[in-house]
Design an enzyme around this catalytic site. Sequence first.
Site, PDB file in Angstrom:
ATOM      1  N   GLU A  85       0.818  -1.213   0.000  1.00 52.70           N
ATOM      2  CA  GLU A  85       0.000   0.000   0.000  1.00 52.70           C
ATOM      3  C   GLU A  85       0.852   1.263   0.000  1.00 52.70           C
ATOM      4  O   GLU A  85       1.841   1.373   0.715  1.00 52.70           O
ATOM      5  CB  GLU A  85      -0.929   0.011   1.214  1.00 52.70           C
ATOM      6  CG  GLU A  85      -1.910  -1.153   1.265  1.00 52.70           C
ATOM      7  CD  GLU A  85      -2.914  -1.157   0.110  1.00 52.70           C
ATOM      8  OE1 GLU A  85      -3.029  -0.121  -0.589  1.00 52.70           O
ATOM      9  OE2 GLU A  85      -3.586  -2.183  -0.083  1.00 52.70           O
ATOM     10  N   ARG A  95     -18.113  -1.117   5.172  1.00 48.10           N
ATOM     11  CA  ARG A  95     -19.066  -1.887   4.366  1.00 48.10           C
ATOM     12  C   ARG A  95     -19.797  -2.906   5.226  1.00 48.10           C
ATOM     13  O   ARG A  95     -20.981  -3.201   4.998  1.00 48.10           O
ATOM     14  CB  ARG A  95     -18.306  -2.587   3.230  1.00 48.10           C
ATOM     15  CG  ARG A  95     -19.180  -3.464   2.333  1.00 48.10           C
ATOM     16  CD  ARG A  95     -18.351  -4.132   1.247  1.00 48.10           C
ATOM     17  NE  ARG A  95     -17.295  -4.967   1.783  1.00 48.10           N
ATOM     18  CZ  ARG A  95     -17.478  -6.235   2.178  1.00 48.10           C
ATOM     19  NH1 ARG A  95     -18.678  -6.802   2.110  1.00 48.10           N
ATOM     20  NH2 ARG A  95     -16.462  -6.942   2.653  1.00 48.10           N
ATOM     21  N   CYS A 148      -8.329  -2.063   7.984  1.00 43.38           N
ATOM     22  CA  CYS A 148      -6.953  -2.071   7.482  1.00 43.38           C
ATOM     23  C   CYS A 148      -6.466  -0.657   7.189  1.00 43.38           C
ATOM     24  O   CYS A 148      -5.364  -0.263   7.592  1.00 43.38           O
ATOM     25  CB  CYS A 148      -6.844  -2.939   6.234  1.00 43.38           C
ATOM     26  SG  CYS A 148      -6.906  -4.712   6.559  1.00 43.38           S
ATOM     27  N   HIS A 171      -1.449  -5.700   1.984  1.00 43.53           N
ATOM     28  CA  HIS A 171      -2.636  -6.553   1.917  1.00 43.53           C
ATOM     29  C   HIS A 171      -2.260  -7.871   1.243  1.00 43.53           C
ATOM     30  O   HIS A 171      -1.470  -7.881   0.291  1.00 43.53           O
ATOM     31  CB  HIS A 171      -3.745  -5.886   1.103  1.00 43.53           C
ATOM     32  CG  HIS A 171      -4.694  -5.070   1.922  1.00 43.53           C
ATOM     33  ND1 HIS A 171      -4.866  -3.716   1.748  1.00 43.53           N
ATOM     34  CD2 HIS A 171      -5.542  -5.429   2.919  1.00 43.53           C
ATOM     35  CE1 HIS A 171      -5.780  -3.268   2.595  1.00 43.53           C
ATOM     36  NE2 HIS A 171      -6.202  -4.294   3.324  1.00 43.53           N
TER      37      HIS A 171
END
Length: 219
Positions: A85, A95, A148, A171
């Site tokens: 990242e 979500r 995350c 990730h």
Amino acid sequence: MSDPSLAPILLTGFAPFGGETINPSWEAVQALDGEVLRGRRIVSRRLPVEFDNSLDVLRDLIDTFDPVLVLCVGQAGGRAQLSIERVAINIADARIPDNAGASPIDAPVVPGGPAGYFATLPIKAMLVELRAAGMPAEISQTAGTYVCNAVFYGLMHALRDRPRARGGFIHIPYSPEQAARHPGAPSLSVGAVAKSLQIALEVALATDADLRMAAGAEN
């Protein structure tokens, strides 16, 4: 043998979430606990999948171990590669509820904090070495808006006053065990992930200035 005078490396994974019974981020991170790289001991710890508590735990770990490097690892089921990242953003937009039942919407990770932070690890040098080792890897331009990203942002916010320490986030895909329950989903073994994390940390310890090379995205 580790040198007790050298600050350690902090490596974190996550607890299972979203109905999964395992989280390969923790399994891979745990496999490296106690390993020594360039005289520095790896300290592996598990973070809760909770927006607020994860940041409290991470800050306590940083205060306790005063690490020279911090690499946080999380799972992004559906991704086919190790995603190194680039940037964390100051937004929490869930979500699904976290493991404590919290579902923040359009909330800042750190009220009053900057819009974003960039990783301070040599992400492109890490990318080159991972690919050279045959590992599927990419530079990711988004860590999402779930826990995350919150941990990644909280990490970089915590390190802002620790110029000696560098940090970042990776990730990982599903493990094969998980992918068997998600037909068509790509996967990567825990052993391959652990090996990849070790490579990434070795590169980070050995590299002060990152490579200048194209690794962007069109969309």
